[in-house]
Design a protein around this motif. Sequence first.
Motif: not given
Length: 692
Positions: A370, A63, A38
């Motif tokens: 992401w 993440v 992310y």
Amino acid sequence: MWDRAHKCPRSRERSPVSDADIASWPAAPRGIAFGGDYNPEQWDERVWLDDVRLMGEAGVGLVSVGIFSWALLEPAPGRFEFGWLDRVLDLLHRHGVSVDLATPTAAPPAWLYEAHRDAWVVDADGRRLGPGSRGAMCPSSPAYRDAAVAIAGALAQRYAEHPAVVMWHVHNEYGAPVSQCHCEHSQQAFRAWLRARFGDVDALNAAWGTAFWGQTYASLEQVRTPAAAATMLNPSQRLDYARFSDAELRECFVLERDVLHAAARRLPVTTNFMATSSPGTDYWQWAREVDLVSNDHYLTAERDDAHVMLAMDADLTRSLAGGRPWLLMEHSTSAVNWQPRNLAKRAGEMARNTLSHVARGADGALFFQWRASRRGAEKFHSAMVPHAGTDTRVWREVAELGADLERLAEVAGSRTRAEVAVLWDWESNWAAASGWHPSVDLDQRERTEAFYSQLWRDGVSCDFVHPGDDLAGYRLVIAPQTYLLSAQSAKNLDDYVRSGGQLVVSYFSGVVDEHDAVHPEGLSGPLGATLGLRVEEFAPLRETQQVRLTGALGELSGDVWAEHVVLDGAEVLAHFADGPATGGPAVTRQRHEAGTAWYVATRLGACGIEALLAAVYAEAGVVTAPPAGGLEVVRRDAAEASYVFALNHGEEEQELLVHGTELLSGAAVAGRLSVPAGSVRVVRTDPHPSRR
């Protein structure tokens, strides 16, 4: 200031923090971890709220954050700005998303490049590699090391107790984009490493054979890294330089890891490997230093057997983890951006790829990345949220995959087991790449893939092992082309055979020792006694030449290679029917009191390897289960249950005989399980009898 005097060429002891105080897996999320890299710093903060909402819809629980954010976290030396990262971590925590927090040391900031031009990587041709691309600085540079430790320490001090942070992610893909440096810092560090390894220049001269070509050194100060030269460089020097370069990178990791381990809350630390695609990194050494093994894998999409190579990469990663669960840190939802032709994944392929890793031991599956980037070198790399948004096949498959992994939560912690092992040794690969060998067609990686592919086609699970590892638990061990083999490792293989194991050795194995010197026993090295033969002379073939083999294995063919083999107790299973070694042994078998050693003196094609391994399986007691129509079947075992993964890589529906509960649908299975084309089914069965 980092002290060069404390350097050691071998793996250091672990940090002073007790291993018992550090978990080998993050406490959260539970079950199979799901998520990705992310990079919120690429987006306006208004997008962050949409991100966490969508993460909830997709079932994202983990993440990786901050991997390339050094310039934002430390915009000037010693001036840290954590406000934006505070807000990101708080937001993720409020929405139930755990964080693998990275040290951003793979992306040195512009100010560090500007202030320390001496730390720029220098390649073998003398070019200085500056900023503007994917970051790289000399791993031997004190300035880089000091700065890396400082940013890691600042992150540890601020975030070790943040409730969102469950693990640490050091650097990113060590060895990429460069793994070696020839700057003055590296020159000095190389000499220090050699001094620790050899003690004095006389021992170095002996190990490197510097009497050849008049390369003898009078002092270690005369030694430089093996950069560009008039012709072939000393291969022993190149081998030690490869070891040194890997050790320098590993020391950088250890320095950061120890800072993170010393934090108030002791979280597991990892760095992302690239198991089969990082030739300059000896992951057997690295695996001893991480708290959990994590790996990045990307399909070579144009290969028809990309799914087989995925399985090989996953099996190697599990082996690096010692059979324990491991984390798939990165893979792609669809196309990557750096291959010549970046093929998009077909419907269902993303889930099939992911679950193949899970079947082979991964307890987590994360993607890069992401949200697809709008700018930069990887803007055409696929992502969980693609450029086209959420009304897309990719997004729907991402969300479906997240739900499927939640249904498979109980699989976490179970083990994938194997009775067959394949030798894999990075040091042997380095030595084999030194050049000036009898044929340009010698290729350790190709032979490894060839034997592994046949195991896959036979439905035989395998581990990868170092030649010096304990082999007692395996019925069969295969050495596809282990060029470098120390006398100690050769004895280990010999002990394995004499204790009842089955060993298959392919050509150009055991030729040189750990210094890349031909063994005193000759071209077959210390394995000759194990194999019951000696190799008198290599007889490489012309580029398109093939040789015929005749004998007990049937009519076979080989190419690339032949040898003049002299028997010393071995029996012949196939002779060369033509070519430079006509009439001589091509495939042999040496039975010992308990085990058997097999030898192959040419490059067998797929049919030849199939015939050979069929004979070996019979003696080893290895049971095969060839996948029908592309139906790959892999098993994970736990104390109270076993899990059968059925992955259909073919174009037609297949059936599997199994009893239990199909976890993705919850349906009972009483004998016949249908697996549609391109789909995956996972069945919980009764425990395997041998695991009770």
